[in-house]
Scaffold this active site. Sequence first.
Site, PDB file in Angstrom:
ATOM      1  N   HIS A 311      21.803  12.757 -25.319  1.00 31.35           N
ATOM      2  CA  HIS A 311      22.526  13.905 -24.768  1.00 31.35           C
ATOM      3  C   HIS A 311      22.413  15.068 -25.738  1.00 31.35           C
ATOM      4  O   HIS A 311      22.408  14.865 -26.945  1.00 31.35           O
ATOM      5  CB  HIS A 311      24.008  13.550 -24.548  1.00 31.35           C
ATOM      6  CG  HIS A 311      24.707  14.486 -23.646  1.00 31.35           C
ATOM      7  ND1 HIS A 311      25.267  15.663 -24.087  1.00 31.35           N
ATOM      8  CD2 HIS A 311      24.912  14.447 -22.301  1.00 31.35           C
ATOM      9  CE1 HIS A 311      25.801  16.285 -23.054  1.00 31.35           C
ATOM     10  NE2 HIS A 311      25.593  15.580 -21.956  1.00 31.35           N
ATOM     11  N   ASP A 369      25.118   8.708 -17.074  1.00 27.59           N
ATOM     12  CA  ASP A 369      24.237   8.233 -16.011  1.00 27.59           C
ATOM     13  C   ASP A 369      23.771   6.790 -16.188  1.00 27.59           C
ATOM     14  O   ASP A 369      23.129   6.237 -15.308  1.00 27.59           O
ATOM     15  CB  ASP A 369      22.999   9.142 -15.913  1.00 27.59           C
ATOM     16  CG  ASP A 369      23.380  10.523 -15.440  1.00 27.59           C
ATOM     17  OD1 ASP A 369      24.205  10.616 -14.525  1.00 27.59           O
ATOM     18  OD2 ASP A 369      22.869  11.509 -15.995  1.00 27.59           O
TER      19      ASP A 369
HETATM   20  N1  CMC Z   1      14.592   8.108 -24.916  1.00 30.95           N
HETATM   21  C1  CMC Z   1      13.778   8.188 -25.981  1.00 30.95           C
HETATM   22  N2  CMC Z   1      13.786   9.192 -26.868  1.00 30.95           N
HETATM   23  C2  CMC Z   1      14.671  10.184 -26.667  1.00 30.95           C
HETATM   24  C3  CMC Z   1      15.566  10.172 -25.579  1.00 30.95           C
HETATM   25  C4  CMC Z   1      15.515   9.081 -24.678  1.00 30.95           C
HETATM   26  N3  CMC Z   1      16.337   9.008 -23.624  1.00 30.95           N
HETATM   27  N4  CMC Z   1      16.341  11.279 -25.607  1.00 30.95           N
HETATM   28  C5  CMC Z   1      15.940  11.979 -26.678  1.00 30.95           C
HETATM   29  N5  CMC Z   1      14.935  11.303 -27.328  1.00 30.95           N
HETATM   30  C6  CMC Z   1      14.285  11.727 -28.578  1.00 30.95           C
HETATM   31  C7  CMC Z   1      13.309  12.854 -28.313  1.00 30.95           C
HETATM   32  O1  CMC Z   1      12.013  12.359 -28.060  1.00 30.95           O
HETATM   33  C8  CMC Z   1      13.388  13.644 -29.597  1.00 30.95           C
HETATM   34  O2  CMC Z   1      12.609  12.973 -30.564  1.00 30.95           O
HETATM   35  P1  CMC Z   1      11.835  13.830 -31.710  1.00 30.95           P
HETATM   36  O3  CMC Z   1      12.916  14.500 -32.495  1.00 30.95           O
HETATM   37  O4  CMC Z   1      11.100  12.787 -32.459  1.00 30.95           O
HETATM   38  O5  CMC Z   1      10.959  14.803 -30.983  1.00 30.95           O
HETATM   39  C9  CMC Z   1      14.855  13.500 -30.018  1.00 30.95           C
HETATM   40  O6  CMC Z   1      15.308  12.265 -29.413  1.00 30.95           O
HETATM   41  C10 CMC Z   1      15.745  14.648 -29.557  1.00 30.95           C
HETATM   42  O7  CMC Z   1      15.545  14.808 -28.166  1.00 30.95           O
HETATM   43  P2  CMC Z   1      15.485  16.222 -27.439  1.00 30.95           P
HETATM   44  O8  CMC Z   1      14.706  16.091 -26.185  1.00 30.95           O
HETATM   45  O9  CMC Z   1      15.065  17.270 -28.418  1.00 30.95           O
HETATM   46  O10 CMC Z   1      17.033  16.432 -27.116  1.00 30.95           O
HETATM   47  P3  CMC Z   1      17.636  17.398 -26.042  1.00 30.95           P
HETATM   48  O11 CMC Z   1      19.019  17.678 -26.492  1.00 30.95           O
HETATM   49  O12 CMC Z   1      16.739  18.555 -25.786  1.00 30.95           O
HETATM   50  O13 CMC Z   1      17.643  16.501 -24.702  1.00 30.95           O
HETATM   51  C11 CMC Z   1      18.316  14.990 -23.019  1.00 30.95           C
HETATM   52  C12 CMC Z   1      18.752  15.842 -24.218  1.00 30.95           C
HETATM   53  C13 CMC Z   1      19.565  14.454 -22.303  1.00 30.95           C
HETATM   54  C14 CMC Z   1      17.549  15.862 -22.021  1.00 30.95           C
HETATM   55  C15 CMC Z   1      17.435  13.818 -23.509  1.00 30.95           C
HETATM   56  O14 CMC Z   1      18.175  12.986 -24.380  1.00 30.95           O
HETATM   57  C16 CMC Z   1      16.842  13.007 -22.371  1.00 30.95           C
HETATM   58  O15 CMC Z   1      15.800  13.367 -21.817  1.00 30.95           O
HETATM   59  N6  CMC Z   1      17.515  11.866 -21.961  1.00 30.95           N
HETATM   60  C17 CMC Z   1      17.086  11.108 -20.823  1.00 30.95           C
HETATM   61  C18 CMC Z   1      17.544  11.781 -19.540  1.00 30.95           C
HETATM   62  C19 CMC Z   1      19.031  11.634 -19.305  1.00 30.95           C
HETATM   63  O16 CMC Z   1      19.595  10.553 -19.426  1.00 30.95           O
HETATM   64  N7  CMC Z   1      19.687  12.753 -18.928  1.00 30.95           N
HETATM   65  C20 CMC Z   1      21.107  12.768 -18.582  1.00 30.95           C
HETATM   66  C21 CMC Z   1      21.927  13.590 -19.526  1.00 30.95           C
HETATM   67  S1  CMC Z   1      23.696  13.318 -19.315  1.00 30.95           S
HETATM   68  C22 CMC Z   1      24.053  13.886 -17.729  1.00 30.95           C
HETATM   69  C23 CMC Z   1      23.779  15.321 -17.506  1.00 30.95           C
HETATM   70  O17 CMC Z   1      24.011  16.159 -18.378  1.00 30.95           O
HETATM   71  O18 CMC Z   1      23.338  15.653 -16.417  1.00 30.95           O
END
Ligand code: CMC
Length: 434
Positions: A311, A369
Amino acid sequence: MAVKKNETGTAQIEINGTKYDLPIYKPSIGPEVVDISKLYAQANVFTYDPGFTSTANCSSTITYVDGENGILLYRGYKIDELVENTDFLEVSYLLLNGELPNKKEKEEFDNAVTYHSMLHEQMTRFYQGFRRDAHPMAITCGVIGALSAFYHDSTDISDAHQRMVATRRLIAKMPTIAAMAYKYTLGQPFVYPRNDLDYASNFMHMCFSVPPEEYKVNEILSSALDKVFILHADHEQNASTSTVRLAGSSGANPFACIAAGVASLWGPAHGGANEAALNMLDEIQTPDNITKFIKKAKDSSDPFRLMGFGHRVYKSYDPRAKIMQKTCHEVLDALGLKDDPLLKVAMELEKIALEDPYFVEKKLYPNVDFYSGIILRALGFPKDMFTVLFALARTVGWISQWNEMIEDSEQRIGRPRQLYMGNASKEFIKIEDR
Ligand code: CMC
């Protein structure tokens, strides 16, 4: 009215040898906020913050998220206390008005909302224009946008009474719109709302009853659905809420703004994650396959991510996921599905991920989720309805935030700037010479 800001000091920034003072505001809780709104006028520079990771776009008194400590407050009340002691319409009243209702206010609000639960009859025909295999989010998004074509009277955003009517219409009609989207894809007749049922029970009735049979709502299940709605009701300035605010900042009517929010919610990184998480659990199938999927999620060259994990704000366990996990057990117990194979996979996956250094170091925990899909499937909803249910509940948060924005005297049209990296000047060549 703008929320009075508590200025506690100044930050200094030096740009090309000149120093500028920037006011610092102290929030009621959370990190202090540096006001850069005059920086461009004073110093002719923009700030750069893709994804708004460090930028507050508004002041708000509605929802607070403490990502480090896993805390979520609606108007100052802890989410777990609200889930235990209130129902969705009570929480809706709280989000909209800032205070919990007393008994009389609650009764009046419930009546006022249920009064609007039917759709204009002509709108029901609007559905026929969609293909039967349309995703219910596509239908929901279209039908909500069309509300402004049916309820002209409540599109006048300068009239506080009409804003209230539009607010109640949206909260009341959203379950009807969502249930009709579901029925349409099934090819079953639409079921009209029943105002003697509570909000969640009425929604289940509209989704699952059919004319030839009597349908009795299972109270344990409708109460679980009500909890799911409360958990999704609002979540501060996330992508879809910011979309609603940005659309509304131009003066667009509330129905158009909520349709924009639904569109933004649909993506798998946001509300679409509940559908994606269940698809993933289905794909994993058995606990033996978990290691393979964990490996894929950790591989930076593989786009696969553990859905329902991680998140932007929560760097500890999402408090909503904790309640969701508990509710999931309650629902499966009530249905005699304690040994649900999907729940086994989910719990094992969570255990393995929470002990894996990759997830520990990046502070990736289950989010709202992760377990919601298992609950919703057990309640009888197909996967493609999950995000629609999220949108249904989030409508109250969106419209509360929209109302707050409209009443904020500091509100201006949202207009981000950019770091332009394109050509500075190009000589034009006529088409015949190119
Ligand atoms: N699985 C594997 N690696 C992950 C995941 C995951 N679910 N989430 C983040 N990472 C890694 C990502 O690859 C990155 O690694 P690095 O620093 O080596 O590049 C690091 O963790 C930080 O991730 P980010 O994408 O920069 O973080 P963000 O804040 O931009 O993204 C997120 C947040 C929720 C989009 C992301 O964690 C994600 O894609 N999660 C899966 C989708 C999900 O469950 N979304 C629902 C969110 S909660 C409900 C809502 O808000 O709607």
